[in-house]
Design a protein around this motif. Structure first.
Motif, PDB file in Angstrom:
ATOM      1  N   LEU A  47       0.832  -1.203   0.000  1.00 26.86           N
ATOM      2  CA  LEU A  47       0.000   0.000   0.000  1.00 26.86           C
ATOM      3  C   LEU A  47       0.870   1.257   0.000  1.00 26.86           C
ATOM      4  N   ALA A  48       1.948   1.236   0.789  1.00 29.66           N
ATOM      5  CA  ALA A  48       2.861   2.379   0.835  1.00 29.66           C
ATOM      6  C   ALA A  48       3.529   2.594  -0.519  1.00 29.66           C
ATOM      7  N   ASP A  70      -9.454   4.510  -1.325  1.00 32.08           N
ATOM      8  CA  ASP A  70     -10.653   3.717  -1.606  1.00 32.08           C
ATOM      9  C   ASP A  70     -10.334   2.241  -1.844  1.00 32.08           C
ATOM     10  N   LEU A  71      -9.122   1.801  -1.493  1.00 28.08           N
ATOM     11  CA  LEU A  71      -8.784   0.375  -1.571  1.00 28.08           C
ATOM     12  C   LEU A  71      -9.367  -0.362  -0.373  1.00 28.08           C
ATOM     13  N   GLY A  72      -9.617  -1.632  -0.523  1.00 26.61           N
ATOM     14  CA  GLY A  72     -10.227  -2.407   0.554  1.00 26.61           C
ATOM     15  C   GLY A  72     -11.711  -2.108   0.655  1.00 26.61           C
ATOM     16  N   ASN A  73     -12.293  -2.446   1.781  1.00 27.70           N
ATOM     17  CA  ASN A  73     -13.726  -2.245   2.008  1.00 27.70           C
ATOM     18  C   ASN A  73     -13.923  -1.206   3.102  1.00 27.70           C
ATOM     19  N   ARG A 126     -10.623   1.520   6.532  1.00 25.13           N
ATOM     20  CA  ARG A 126     -10.740   0.517   5.481  1.00 25.13           C
ATOM     21  C   ARG A 126     -10.474  -0.869   6.060  1.00 25.13           C
ATOM     22  N   ARG A 127     -11.058  -1.893   5.438  1.00 22.94           N
ATOM     23  CA  ARG A 127     -10.837  -3.286   5.845  1.00 22.94           C
ATOM     24  C   ARG A 127     -10.259  -4.033   4.652  1.00 22.94           C
ATOM     25  N   MET A 128      -9.195  -4.813   4.903  1.00 23.47           N
ATOM     26  CA  MET A 128      -8.577  -5.577   3.829  1.00 23.47           C
ATOM     27  C   MET A 128      -8.317  -7.000   4.305  1.00 23.47           C
ATOM     28  N   PHE A 161      -7.446  -7.057   8.278  1.00 26.41           N
ATOM     29  CA  PHE A 161      -6.953  -5.969   9.107  1.00 26.41           C
ATOM     30  C   PHE A 161      -7.651  -4.680   8.702  1.00 26.41           C
ATOM     31  N   PHE A 162      -7.708  -3.773   9.657  1.00 26.26           N
ATOM     32  CA  PHE A 162      -8.289  -2.455   9.436  1.00 26.26           C
ATOM     33  C   PHE A 162      -7.154  -1.445   9.364  1.00 26.26           C
ATOM     34  N   PHE A 163      -7.254  -0.521   8.413  1.00 27.80           N
ATOM     35  CA  PHE A 163      -6.226   0.510   8.306  1.00 27.80           C
ATOM     36  C   PHE A 163      -6.874   1.837   7.946  1.00 27.80           C
TER      37      PHE A 163
END
Length: 66
Positions: A11-12, A23-26, A34-36, A43-45
């Motif tokens: 992601l970085a 807007d990546l993940g849910n 976001r949740r991935m 994991f949540f980020f």
């Protein structure tokens, strides 16, 4: 844990190349929490592009490991 570190690193790298990762993940809306999925768990980020940060908030391992 290793898979989450790998995905956060990717992601970085995406953010460094100019990709909008907010807007990546849910998640309910872009730019928020976001949740991935990762290795059977998730994991949540929270992406913070202005500060060039990806804040991993919570890691949930696969249920068979709980």
């Amino acid at each position: 844990m290793t898979e989450v570190e790998r995905l956060a690193g990717q992601l970085a790298e995406l953010a460094d190349t100019g990709v909008d990762i907010t807007d990546l993940g849910n998640g309910p809306r872009p730019g928020g929490l976001r949740r991935m999925d990762a290795a059977g768990g998730w994991f949540f980020f929270l992406p913070s592009p202005r500060d060039r940060l990806i804040i991993v908030v919570r890691i949930v391992p696969p249920f068979e490991e709980l």
